[in-house]
Design a protein around this motif. Structure first.
Motif, PDB file in Angstrom:
ATOM      1  N   ILE A   1      58.199  32.860  34.617  1.00 45.84           N
ATOM      2  CA  ILE A   1      57.312  32.172  35.662  1.00 45.84           C
ATOM      3  C   ILE A   1      57.001  33.678  36.668  1.00 45.84           C
ATOM      4  O   ILE A   1      55.852  33.736  36.890  1.00 45.84           O
ATOM      5  N   LYS A   2      58.363  34.489  37.003  1.00 44.92           N
ATOM      6  CA  LYS A   2      57.841  35.419  38.035  1.00 44.92           C
ATOM      7  C   LYS A   2      57.016  36.459  37.634  1.00 44.92           C
ATOM      8  O   LYS A   2      56.103  36.936  37.919  1.00 44.92           O
ATOM      9  N   TYR A   3      57.316  36.913  36.295  1.00 43.26           N
ATOM     10  CA  TYR A   3      56.581  37.987  35.512  1.00 43.26           C
ATOM     11  C   TYR A   3      55.140  37.635  35.369  1.00 43.26           C
ATOM     12  O   TYR A   3      54.209  38.394  35.636  1.00 43.26           O
ATOM     13  N   ALA A   4      55.018  36.431  34.698  1.00 41.05           N
ATOM     14  CA  ALA A   4      53.587  35.771  34.301  1.00 41.05           C
ATOM     15  C   ALA A   4      52.823  35.767  35.498  1.00 41.05           C
ATOM     16  O   ALA A   4      51.589  35.979  35.615  1.00 41.05           O
ATOM     17  N   ALA A   5      53.365  35.186  36.991  1.00 45.83           N
ATOM     18  CA  ALA A   5      52.505  35.119  38.030  1.00 45.83           C
ATOM     19  C   ALA A   5      52.066  36.507  38.329  1.00 45.83           C
ATOM     20  O   ALA A   5      50.826  36.760  38.735  1.00 45.83           O
ATOM     21  N   ASN A   6      53.017  37.536  38.635  1.00 42.22           N
ATOM     22  CA  ASN A   6      52.493  38.889  38.999  1.00 42.22           C
ATOM     23  C   ASN A   6      51.695  39.570  38.047  1.00 42.22           C
ATOM     24  O   ASN A   6      50.516  40.185  38.389  1.00 42.22           O
ATOM     25  N   ALA A   7      51.711  39.399  36.832  1.00 40.37           N
ATOM     26  CA  ALA A   7      50.825  39.912  35.823  1.00 40.37           C
ATOM     27  C   ALA A   7      49.570  39.223  35.849  1.00 40.37           C
ATOM     28  O   ALA A   7      48.586  40.125  35.582  1.00 40.37           O
ATOM     29  N   PHE A   8      49.414  38.027  35.975  1.00 39.34           N
ATOM     30  CA  PHE A   8      48.239  37.347  36.147  1.00 39.34           C
ATOM     31  C   PHE A   8      47.362  37.776  37.279  1.00 39.34           C
ATOM     32  O   PHE A   8      46.150  38.004  37.294  1.00 39.34           O
ATOM     33  N   LEU A   9      48.203  37.926  38.476  1.00 39.64           N
ATOM     34  CA  LEU A   9      47.367  38.370  39.816  1.00 39.64           C
ATOM     35  C   LEU A   9      46.771  39.846  39.404  1.00 39.64           C
ATOM     36  O   LEU A   9      45.938  40.219  40.107  1.00 39.64           O
ATOM     37  N   ALA A  10      47.666  40.665  39.024  1.00 44.33           N
ATOM     38  CA  ALA A  10      47.537  41.935  38.733  1.00 44.33           C
ATOM     39  C   ALA A  10      46.255  42.036  37.888  1.00 44.33           C
ATOM     40  O   ALA A  10      45.250  43.090  38.003  1.00 44.33           O
ATOM     41  N   MET A  11      46.163  41.309  36.929  1.00 43.97           N
ATOM     42  CA  MET A  11      44.970  41.275  35.810  1.00 43.97           C
ATOM     43  C   MET A  11      43.541  40.957  36.843  1.00 43.97           C
ATOM     44  O   MET A  11      42.669  41.061  36.411  1.00 43.97           O
ATOM     45  N   LYS A  12      43.841  40.019  37.751  1.00 46.97           N
ATOM     46  CA  LYS A  12      42.642  39.264  38.255  1.00 46.97           C
ATOM     47  C   LYS A  12      42.239  40.564  39.100  1.00 46.97           C
ATOM     48  O   LYS A  12      40.784  40.677  39.384  1.00 46.97           O
ATOM     49  N   ILE A  13      42.982  41.297  39.883  1.00 50.91           N
ATOM     50  CA  ILE A  13      42.491  42.438  40.501  1.00 50.91           C
ATOM     51  C   ILE A  13      41.728  43.533  39.750  1.00 50.91           C
ATOM     52  O   ILE A  13      40.890  43.957  40.098  1.00 50.91           O
ATOM     53  N   THR A  14      42.412  43.616  38.549  1.00 48.95           N
ATOM     54  CA  THR A  14      41.949  44.638  37.639  1.00 48.95           C
ATOM     55  C   THR A  14      40.428  44.367  37.175  1.00 48.95           C
ATOM     56  O   THR A  14      39.609  45.179  37.067  1.00 48.95           O
ATOM     57  N   PHE A  15      40.305  42.956  36.940  1.00 50.00           N
ATOM     58  CA  PHE A  15      39.063  42.354  36.522  1.00 50.00           C
ATOM     59  C   PHE A  15      38.192  42.803  37.484  1.00 50.00           C
ATOM     60  O   PHE A  15      36.901  43.160  37.066  1.00 50.00           O
ATOM     61  N   ILE A  16      38.463  42.553  38.810  1.00 49.09           N
ATOM     62  CA  ILE A  16      37.339  42.642  39.739  1.00 49.09           C
ATOM     63  C   ILE A  16      37.093  44.011  39.914  1.00 49.09           C
ATOM     64  O   ILE A  16      35.725  44.468  40.296  1.00 49.09           O
ATOM     65  N   ASN A  17      37.822  44.982  39.587  1.00 50.52           N
ATOM     66  CA  ASN A  17      37.718  46.387  39.924  1.00 50.52           C
ATOM     67  C   ASN A  17      36.686  46.832  38.958  1.00 50.52           C
ATOM     68  O   ASN A  17      36.032  47.921  39.022  1.00 50.52           O
ATOM     69  N   GLU A  18      36.857  46.236  37.643  1.00 56.19           N
ATOM     70  CA  GLU A  18      36.048  46.494  36.592  1.00 56.19           C
ATOM     71  C   GLU A  18      34.586  46.133  36.808  1.00 56.19           C
ATOM     72  O   GLU A  18      33.733  46.802  36.306  1.00 56.19           O
ATOM     73  N   MET A  19      34.509  45.044  37.321  1.00 59.27           N
ATOM     74  CA  MET A  19      33.271  44.325  37.694  1.00 59.27           C
ATOM     75  C   MET A  19      32.683  45.262  38.830  1.00 59.27           C
ATOM     76  O   MET A  19      31.306  45.538  38.771  1.00 59.27           O
ATOM     77  N   ALA A  20      33.392  45.864  39.776  1.00 59.79           N
ATOM     78  CA  ALA A  20      33.023  46.711  40.742  1.00 59.79           C
ATOM     79  C   ALA A  20      32.191  47.914  40.195  1.00 59.79           C
ATOM     80  O   ALA A  20      31.185  48.376  40.544  1.00 59.79           O
ATOM     81  N   ASP A  21      32.939  48.512  39.133  1.00 62.57           N
ATOM     82  CA  ASP A  21      32.242  49.690  38.450  1.00 62.57           C
ATOM     83  C   ASP A  21      31.011  49.211  37.618  1.00 62.57           C
ATOM     84  O   ASP A  21      29.916  49.893  37.596  1.00 62.57           O
ATOM     85  N   LEU A  22      30.976  48.266  37.336  1.00 63.26           N
ATOM     86  CA  LEU A  22      29.755  47.818  36.553  1.00 63.26           C
ATOM     87  C   LEU A  22      28.489  47.424  37.633  1.00 63.26           C
ATOM     88  O   LEU A  22      27.375  47.750  37.408  1.00 63.26           O
ATOM     89  N   CYS A  23      28.910  46.837  38.628  1.00 57.75           N
ATOM     90  CA  CYS A  23      28.021  46.842  39.906  1.00 57.75           C
ATOM     91  C   CYS A  23      27.283  47.831  40.114  1.00 57.75           C
ATOM     92  O   CYS A  23      26.058  48.037  40.350  1.00 57.75           O
ATOM     93  N   GLU A  24      28.132  49.101  40.334  1.00 53.87           N
ATOM     94  CA  GLU A  24      27.549  50.335  40.913  1.00 53.87           C
ATOM     95  C   GLU A  24      26.577  51.012  39.628  1.00 53.87           C
ATOM     96  O   GLU A  24      25.488  51.393  40.106  1.00 53.87           O
ATOM     97  N   LYS A  25      26.813  50.397  38.495  1.00 50.54           N
ATOM     98  CA  LYS A  25      25.794  50.891  37.166  1.00 50.54           C
ATOM     99  C   LYS A  25      24.493  50.144  37.254  1.00 50.54           C
ATOM    100  O   LYS A  25      23.708  50.779  37.011  1.00 50.54           O
ATOM    101  N   LEU A  26      24.768  48.862  37.642  1.00 52.53           N
ATOM    102  CA  LEU A  26      23.592  47.981  37.598  1.00 52.53           C
ATOM    103  C   LEU A  26      22.949  47.592  38.956  1.00 52.53           C
ATOM    104  O   LEU A  26      22.102  46.706  38.930  1.00 52.53           O
ATOM    105  N   ASP A  27      23.233  48.290  39.832  1.00 46.90           N
ATOM    106  CA  ASP A  27      22.757  48.098  41.273  1.00 46.90           C
ATOM    107  C   ASP A  27      22.966  46.419  41.705  1.00 46.90           C
ATOM    108  O   ASP A  27      21.847  45.792  42.164  1.00 46.90           O
TER     109      ASP A  27
END
Length: 434
Positions: free
Chosen positions: A206-232
């Motif tokens: 549970i501990k590892y799964a929780a941290n991995a999920f939160l890290a994945m959520k951060i990484t997801f929005i960071n990739e969306m940020a890169d896409l936002c810069e390309k798409l205005d």
């Protein structure tokens, strides 16, 4: 109850102080005599808001003490918590359990016949089984129970998290251990902190799964940020738009330079290695680890581009060094990747952080300023890496007058692009469009 915390690092110290504040008698044990001497004098070796006041109050009340000697502390303890470090093992990425097993061997000799041994450290699945095997080998006749009780503390908000938890995960199949753990956490009943009893291996996962999920959520929005810069588009509006969906939630959807700290980097990597050993690879988490590592290095490229394509001979002011605000923790902080890359490109870097300067001096070779405006004075560009509250309300007219060039690279999106532009700044945020 009589509790012992083996390890007076971040997790052990916060947990020990909070347990004492619940009314338990707590002894924190650590092998570092200098750390114990400081703690006995009421000095907290880490920065965590409110911890120093609570520590001092419980020491005065006689409920909290510190020692390097486990022998006396362990003799009559109802529960002994293992809260030692589990850093990434050099060479293969697995969690290094050396300190956990060393503590287990010491505890095995000293613990009472019916003591409960609680693993608070973040450990891979199956570690509790090995702890129990060691205990049985050294004390074959003792009725000692082994429990998994992972922590879910956010640095900078650890006391609040401990006292008002979303859940308390306890891994055990022992009735005696269940009773002891229930009594230990009984003061939280008024706050309705739910006790989730599961198997020991499930608790560890549970501990590892929780941290991995939160890290994945951060990484997801960071990739969306890169896409936002390309798409205005604007990533903050995207984050709000999806975060209002209660299936997703707004937390951990703040675009930035990548996650760091003592937990997410090592725990995601350890989960990847555990899954590979079990022949059940976690492709999503593997990608998260890779993308986050690459992102921190790419932030330096973003800063260089904002400075016209070169920082050679330029003075760059950096505000914020710790991996997040309200902590002095420099472990895996984005600044540790960004600053050396800027220096390699020829920049002179001067930095300021409200709390982590002492730790930063041990890992960064930069000029250190005494305050934010001293840092900014005469710089060719300002870079914000950590979103301390002290940086959210800077006198922007003074900032502009102090900078040699009005270039601001805000890696935490704490300012509004339109306002910065109106003030005459060349402003670069994360995922904020054109």
């Amino acid at each position: 109850m009589r509790l012992v915390m083996v390890g007076a690092g971040y997790v052990g110290l916060v947990s020990g102080v909070c347990f004492a504040d619940f009314g338990h008698d707590v002894v924190c044990v650590d092998k570092d005599p200098a750390k114990i001497a400081r703690l006995k004098n009421g000095e907290v070796p880490i920065f965590e808001p409110g911890l120093d006041t609570m520590l001092e109050a419980n020491m005065r009340a006689g409920r909290l003490s510190f020692t390097t000697d486990l022998t006396e502390a362990a003799r009559d303890a109802d529960a002994i918590f293992i809260a030692v470090g589990t850093p990434t093992r050099r060479g293969d990425g697995h969690a290094d359990l050396t300190y956990v097993y060393e503590a287990t061997r010491e505890i095995a000799v000293l613990a009472a016949e019916n003591a409960v041994i609680v693993t608070k450290s973040t450990v891979p699945v199956g570690t509790g089984d090995e702890v129990e095997r060691i205990l049985r080998e050294i004390r074959p006749g003792a009725n000692i129970s082994v429990v998994s009780n992972p922590e879910f503390l956010r640095e900078g908000a650890a006391i609040e998290d401990f006292k008002r938890p979303d859940r308390i995960v306890i891994g055990t199949d022992s009735d005696h251990a269940r009773y002891v753990m229930t009594e230990i956490y009984r003061p939280l009943y008024i706050n309705q902190g739910p006790l989730l009893f599961v198997s020991r291996r499930t608790s560890e996962l549970i501990k590892y799964a929780a941290n991995a999920f939160l890290a994945m959520k951060i990484t997801f929005i960071n990739e969306m940020a890169d896409l936002c810069e390309k798409l205005d588009a604007d990533v903050q509006d995207v984050a709000r738009g999806i975060g209002l969906d209660n299936r997703i939630g707004a937390k951990f959807l703040h675009a930035g330079p990548g996650y760091g700290g003592s937990c997410f980097p090592k725990d995601t990597l350890a989960l990847v290695k555990t899954a590979q050993d079990a022949n059940s690879p976690t492709r999503l988490i593997e990608t998260v680890v890779e993308v986050n590592s690459r992102r921190k290095k790419r932030m330096a490229e973003k800063i260089i581009a904002a400075c016209g394509g070169s920082v050679a001979g330029k003075r760059i002011a950096v505000l914020g060094l710790a991996f997040k605000p309200n902590t002095d923790d420099m472990r895996d902080a984005p600044s540790l990747d960004i600053i050396p890359a800027l220096q390699a490109a020829g920049a002179e870097v001067i930095a300021y952080d409200p709390e982590s300067m002492e730790q930063a001096r041990q890992v960064l070779n930069v000029g250190f300023a005494e305050g934010p405006y001293d840092c900014i004075e005469g710089a060719d560009a300002l870079v914000i890496i950590t979103e301390w509250n002290a940086f959210r309300a800077l006198d922007l007219k003074r900032v502009k007058a102090s900078l040699k060039s009005p270039v601001v690279v805000d890696l935490r999106n704490i300012y509004r692009p339109q306002e910065m532009k109106a003030l005459g700044f060349t402003y670069h945020g994360i995922g904020r469009g054109a």
